[in-house]
Write a protein that holds these residues in place. Structure first.
Motif: not given
Length: 321
Positions: A212-221, A251-269
């Motif tokens: 997930t960290s790798a995917l978010l990095g790709d999206l941010a780029a 996946a909430k343990k993943a790192e995400s770049p600051a350029s993305l707006v991230r929302v962690d689901a508290s329950g069902e995604g």
């Protein structure tokens, strides 16, 4: 320069109505966008102020020119933009293309093989049409950021212009006629990260957080960027101005770049995605929100006015598949 090193597409063609078009094999221009540093919803467009001696000179248009035989419109547009503006071909991210002008009944051009001209005739009495359709192709592309330009002799000036301000320039008539259909709609994109991750068969299940960290990095780029329409569409496509990623579970343990707006689901995604997309819809309005998911159940829960793009198609169009 040796003739074999020169392009063979330069030259005028004349249609049945005696109108001339440049490019023996057609022509292409690069509609190149880059994010604006102070307004993500209003990207910059690279415009060329054409030299007076060129066709429709002293007007503004897209960099571009004749297509050589054996060259795709995208290759020609990127090459011409390098020659006219100094933008490296390898930096350009091509998103799609559309034919924006046609002229039928054009005499079939002769192609150069070495130093000889070949008229395209076929052996053994086979026939080939002596006329073709000339086309101008607009190639949609973007850059991660606006790059410095270097003008050649065909340009008075090159300038990055806000998309909202392009129509205020003295545009080449042919470009002015099609520009309204080429403008992109700025959209807010909400990504179902779990579903997009699952569309990749790269072993993500062994390390959900790491992949997930790798995917978010790709999206941010990749974003902000253009999502060009298909070749038959009359719309100009979408500009991903804001990208929100919804992350759930391990996946909430993943790192995400600051350029993305991230929302962690508290329950069902899916519940969180519906809530986030609904909030974006209330803010941006119908037609300005895109949800990325291939989950049919989630699609059915989204309010009217929200567009949906499948995960695989999304990755392919961003060049991340």
């Amino acid at each position: 320069m040796d003739l074999a090193d020169e392009g063979d597409g330069g030259g005028w063609v004349i249609g049945p109505d005696s109108q001339r078009r440049w490019g023996l094999f057609g022509a292409a221009g690069l509609l190149l966008r880059a994010p604006s540093p102070d307004d993500p919803a209003d990207p910059l467009v690279l415009l060329q102020h054409r030299a007076k001696w060129t066709a429709s000179g002293d007007t503004w248009a897209l960099p571009g020119g004749a297509i050589d035989s054996g060259e795709t419109p995208a290759e020609a547009a990127a090459r011409e933009t390098f020659e006219e503006a100094g933008i490296p071909v390898g930096a350009v991210r091509v998103r799609g293309e559309r034919v924006t002008s046609r002229m039928s009944g054009v005499p079939r051009p002769r192609t150069r093989i070495g130093s000889l001209l070949h008229d395209g005739s076929l052996p053994d009495g086979m026939s080939r049409s002596r006329s073709i359709e000339w086309t101008y192709t607009t190639v949609f592309a973007d850059l991660p950021e606006p790059l410095d330009t270097v003008a050649n002799h065909e340009s008075v000036e090159l300038r990055w212009v806000r998309e909202s301000e392009v129509a205020g320039f003295d545009l080449m008539p042919a470009f002015a006629a099609v520009w309204p259909s080429l403008r992109m709609r700025p959209v807010s994109c909400v990504v179902d990260v779990a579903n997009v991750l699952g569309s990749r068969s790269n072993g993500w299940w062994r390390d959900r957080a790491g992949y997930t960290s790798a995917l978010l990095g790709d999206l941010a780029a990749a974003v902000p960027c253009a999502l060009a329409p298909d070749s038959t569409s009359d719309a100009g496509g979408s500009w991903l101005a804001r990208t929100t990623v919804v992350v759930e579970g391990a996946a909430k343990k993943a790192e995400s770049p600051a350029s993305l707006v991230r929302v962690d689901a508290s329950g069902e995604g899916d519940d969180t995605i519906v809530d986030v997309a609904s909030a974006e819809l209330a803010s941006a309005g119908p037609g300005n929100v895109l949800v990325v998911t291939s989950d049919r159940g989630l699609r059915d829960r989204l309010p009217a006015g929200i567009s949906v793009l499948g995960s695989g198609g999304f990755l392919s169009r961003l060049g991340l598949k």
